[in-house]
Design a protein around this motif. Structure first.
Motif, PDB file in Angstrom:
ATOM      1  N   PRO A   2       5.872  25.267  -8.686  1.00  0.00           N
ATOM      2  CA  PRO A   2       6.483  26.430  -8.048  1.00  0.00           C
ATOM      3  C   PRO A   2       6.728  26.168  -6.563  1.00  0.00           C
ATOM      4  O   PRO A   2       5.942  25.526  -5.886  1.00  0.00           O
ATOM      5  CB  PRO A   2       5.475  27.548  -8.229  1.00  0.00           C
ATOM      6  CG  PRO A   2       4.380  27.001  -9.062  1.00  0.00           C
ATOM      7  CD  PRO A   2       4.576  25.543  -9.207  1.00  0.00           C
ATOM      8  N   ASN A   3       7.836  26.722  -6.087  1.00  0.00           N
ATOM      9  CA  ASN A   3       8.129  26.574  -4.662  1.00  0.00           C
ATOM     10  C   ASN A   3       7.475  27.691  -3.853  1.00  0.00           C
ATOM     11  O   ASN A   3       6.835  28.585  -4.402  1.00  0.00           O
ATOM     12  CB  ASN A   3       9.644  26.516  -4.432  1.00  0.00           C
ATOM     13  CG  ASN A   3      10.334  27.788  -4.875  1.00  0.00           C
ATOM     14  OD1 ASN A   3       9.712  28.835  -4.928  1.00  0.00           O
ATOM     15  ND2 ASN A   3      11.607  27.687  -5.195  1.00  0.00           N
ATOM     16  N   PHE A   4       7.669  27.654  -2.544  1.00  0.00           N
ATOM     17  CA  PHE A   4       7.039  28.615  -1.637  1.00  0.00           C
ATOM     18  C   PHE A   4       7.446  30.047  -1.976  1.00  0.00           C
ATOM     19  O   PHE A   4       6.613  30.949  -1.970  1.00  0.00           O
ATOM     20  CB  PHE A   4       7.405  28.265  -0.192  1.00  0.00           C
ATOM     21  CG  PHE A   4       6.857  29.236   0.803  1.00  0.00           C
ATOM     22  CD1 PHE A   4       5.514  29.225   1.143  1.00  0.00           C
ATOM     23  CD2 PHE A   4       7.675  30.196   1.376  1.00  0.00           C
ATOM     24  CE1 PHE A   4       4.995  30.127   2.050  1.00  0.00           C
ATOM     25  CE2 PHE A   4       7.168  31.104   2.277  1.00  0.00           C
ATOM     26  CZ  PHE A   4       5.824  31.065   2.615  1.00  0.00           C
ATOM     27  N   THR A   5       8.710  30.306  -2.287  1.00  0.00           N
ATOM     28  CA  THR A   5       9.201  31.653  -2.577  1.00  0.00           C
ATOM     29  C   THR A   5       8.543  32.204  -3.836  1.00  0.00           C
ATOM     30  O   THR A   5       8.126  33.358  -3.865  1.00  0.00           O
ATOM     31  CB  THR A   5      10.733  31.634  -2.749  1.00  0.00           C
ATOM     32  OG1 THR A   5      11.324  31.064  -1.583  1.00  0.00           O
ATOM     33  CG2 THR A   5      11.265  33.027  -2.961  1.00  0.00           C
ATOM     34  N   THR A   6       8.395  31.411  -4.856  1.00  0.00           N
ATOM     35  CA  THR A   6       7.750  31.848  -6.091  1.00  0.00           C
ATOM     36  C   THR A   6       6.280  32.199  -5.838  1.00  0.00           C
ATOM     37  O   THR A   6       5.789  33.217  -6.324  1.00  0.00           O
ATOM     38  CB  THR A   6       7.846  30.754  -7.169  1.00  0.00           C
ATOM     39  OG1 THR A   6       9.205  30.384  -7.343  1.00  0.00           O
ATOM     40  CG2 THR A   6       7.265  31.231  -8.476  1.00  0.00           C
ATOM     41  N   LYS A   7       5.604  31.380  -5.066  1.00  0.00           N
ATOM     42  CA  LYS A   7       4.209  31.665  -4.730  1.00  0.00           C
ATOM     43  C   LYS A   7       4.087  32.953  -3.921  1.00  0.00           C
ATOM     44  O   LYS A   7       3.191  33.768  -4.160  1.00  0.00           O
ATOM     45  CB  LYS A   7       3.598  30.502  -3.939  1.00  0.00           C
ATOM     46  CG  LYS A   7       3.331  29.271  -4.753  1.00  0.00           C
ATOM     47  CD  LYS A   7       2.724  28.184  -3.884  1.00  0.00           C
ATOM     48  CE  LYS A   7       2.458  26.923  -4.664  1.00  0.00           C
ATOM     49  NZ  LYS A   7       1.905  25.861  -3.821  1.00  0.00           N
ATOM     50  N   THR A   8       5.001  33.157  -2.982  1.00  0.00           N
ATOM     51  CA  THR A   8       4.979  34.356  -2.145  1.00  0.00           C
ATOM     52  C   THR A   8       5.210  35.608  -2.989  1.00  0.00           C
ATOM     53  O   THR A   8       4.518  36.612  -2.832  1.00  0.00           O
ATOM     54  CB  THR A   8       6.047  34.262  -1.036  1.00  0.00           C
ATOM     55  OG1 THR A   8       5.815  33.085  -0.271  1.00  0.00           O
ATOM     56  CG2 THR A   8       6.000  35.480  -0.127  1.00  0.00           C
ATOM     57  N   ILE A   9       6.174  35.544  -3.890  1.00  0.00           N
ATOM     58  CA  ILE A   9       6.453  36.699  -4.754  1.00  0.00           C
ATOM     59  C   ILE A   9       5.264  36.970  -5.668  1.00  0.00           C
ATOM     60  O   ILE A   9       4.848  38.126  -5.837  1.00  0.00           O
ATOM     61  CB  ILE A   9       7.743  36.463  -5.565  1.00  0.00           C
ATOM     62  CG1 ILE A   9       8.955  36.496  -4.630  1.00  0.00           C
ATOM     63  CG2 ILE A   9       7.881  37.499  -6.674  1.00  0.00           C
ATOM     64  CD1 ILE A   9      10.254  36.080  -5.289  1.00  0.00           C
ATOM     65  N   SER A  10       4.690  35.947  -6.242  1.00  0.00           N
ATOM     66  CA  SER A  10       3.528  36.121  -7.121  1.00  0.00           C
ATOM     67  C   SER A  10       2.358  36.737  -6.370  1.00  0.00           C
ATOM     68  O   SER A  10       1.703  37.665  -6.857  1.00  0.00           O
ATOM     69  CB  SER A  10       3.097  34.778  -7.713  1.00  0.00           C
ATOM     70  OG  SER A  10       4.108  34.250  -8.512  1.00  0.00           O
ATOM     71  N   LEU A  11       2.094  36.256  -5.180  1.00  0.00           N
ATOM     72  CA  LEU A  11       1.011  36.802  -4.368  1.00  0.00           C
ATOM     73  C   LEU A  11       1.295  38.251  -3.989  1.00  0.00           C
ATOM     74  O   LEU A  11       0.404  39.095  -4.030  1.00  0.00           O
ATOM     75  CB  LEU A  11       0.791  35.946  -3.120  1.00  0.00           C
ATOM     76  CG  LEU A  11      -0.362  36.344  -2.223  1.00  0.00           C
ATOM     77  CD1 LEU A  11      -1.682  36.296  -2.995  1.00  0.00           C
ATOM     78  CD2 LEU A  11      -0.429  35.438  -1.009  1.00  0.00           C
ATOM     79  N   SER A  12       2.534  38.571  -3.666  1.00  0.00           N
ATOM     80  CA  SER A  12       2.906  39.948  -3.321  1.00  0.00           C
ATOM     81  C   SER A  12       2.702  40.891  -4.492  1.00  0.00           C
ATOM     82  O   SER A  12       2.224  42.020  -4.329  1.00  0.00           O
ATOM     83  CB  SER A  12       4.367  40.001  -2.860  1.00  0.00           C
ATOM     84  OG  SER A  12       4.547  39.248  -1.694  1.00  0.00           O
ATOM     85  N   ILE A  13       3.042  40.438  -5.690  1.00  0.00           N
ATOM     86  CA  ILE A  13       2.857  41.265  -6.889  1.00  0.00           C
ATOM     87  C   ILE A  13       1.366  41.497  -7.143  1.00  0.00           C
ATOM     88  O   ILE A  13       0.954  42.608  -7.455  1.00  0.00           O
ATOM     89  CB  ILE A  13       3.545  40.609  -8.109  1.00  0.00           C
ATOM     90  CG1 ILE A  13       5.057  40.699  -7.946  1.00  0.00           C
ATOM     91  CG2 ILE A  13       3.097  41.273  -9.409  1.00  0.00           C
ATOM     92  CD1 ILE A  13       5.843  39.914  -8.980  1.00  0.00           C
ATOM     93  N   ILE A  14       0.562  40.486  -6.988  1.00  0.00           N
ATOM     94  CA  ILE A  14      -0.888  40.632  -7.185  1.00  0.00           C
ATOM     95  C   ILE A  14      -1.462  41.624  -6.172  1.00  0.00           C
ATOM     96  O   ILE A  14      -2.251  42.501  -6.528  1.00  0.00           O
ATOM     97  CB  ILE A  14      -1.588  39.257  -7.091  1.00  0.00           C
ATOM     98  CG1 ILE A  14      -1.230  38.411  -8.306  1.00  0.00           C
ATOM     99  CG2 ILE A  14      -3.104  39.416  -6.974  1.00  0.00           C
ATOM    100  CD1 ILE A  14      -1.647  36.954  -8.202  1.00  0.00           C
TER     101      ILE A  14
END
Length: 143
Positions: A2-14
């Motif tokens: 996963p790239n940085f944007t995917t990690k950021t979105i996943s963390l935001s959802i959590i």
């Protein structure tokens, strides 16, 4: 990977899901407190003043059979505490009407909604999980 944007979105959802869960009634049940003046007919009114660390509910005056009601969300972290000072004739008393120990004596009326009833009588203060039956009240404090 996963790239940085995917990690950021996943963390935001959590984080968002955690906020929603903490704010939900599952973690913060609603509590309803009822104080009923069950003093003898034709006696002087009952005076009371209730508050918590954050909320001052002000002075109240209840005639016989009158009641005072308030509601709040129980804290998820820390202890929720409400106390009241009562006056009647020359008598007075002050105690917690809701704390961690009293919470166990309250009754669940619907999912995550609890009620505690206080009957103020000539000989003291009675706690019950529900309004009726009166026999389900027990004396908690003297005047």
């Amino acid at each position: 990977m996963p790239n940085f944007t995917t990690k950021t979105i996943s963390l935001s959802i959590i984080i968002l899901l955690n906020i929603v869960l903490v704010k939900s009634s599952w973690f913060n049940p609603r509590v309803e407190i009822y104080i009923i003046n069950a003093l003898p007919k034709n006696s002087k009114p009952l005076s009371l003043h209730c508050q918590s660390h954050d909320n001052d509910l002000g002075n109240k005056t209840l005639r016989t059979n009158g009641e005072f009601y308030f509601t709040f969300k129980r804290l998820f972290v820390g202890e929720t505490l409400f106390f009241c000072h009562f006056w009647w004739n020359s008598k007075h008393n002050m105690f917690d009407v809701y704390n961690h120990d009293i919470a166990d004596s309250c009754g669940e009326v619907r999912r995550n909604i609890y009620e505690c009833y206080w009957r103020v009588q000539e000989d003291g203060f009675y706690l019950g999980a529900h309004r009726d039956p009166v026999a389900a009240y027990w004396k908690k404090y003297e005047w």
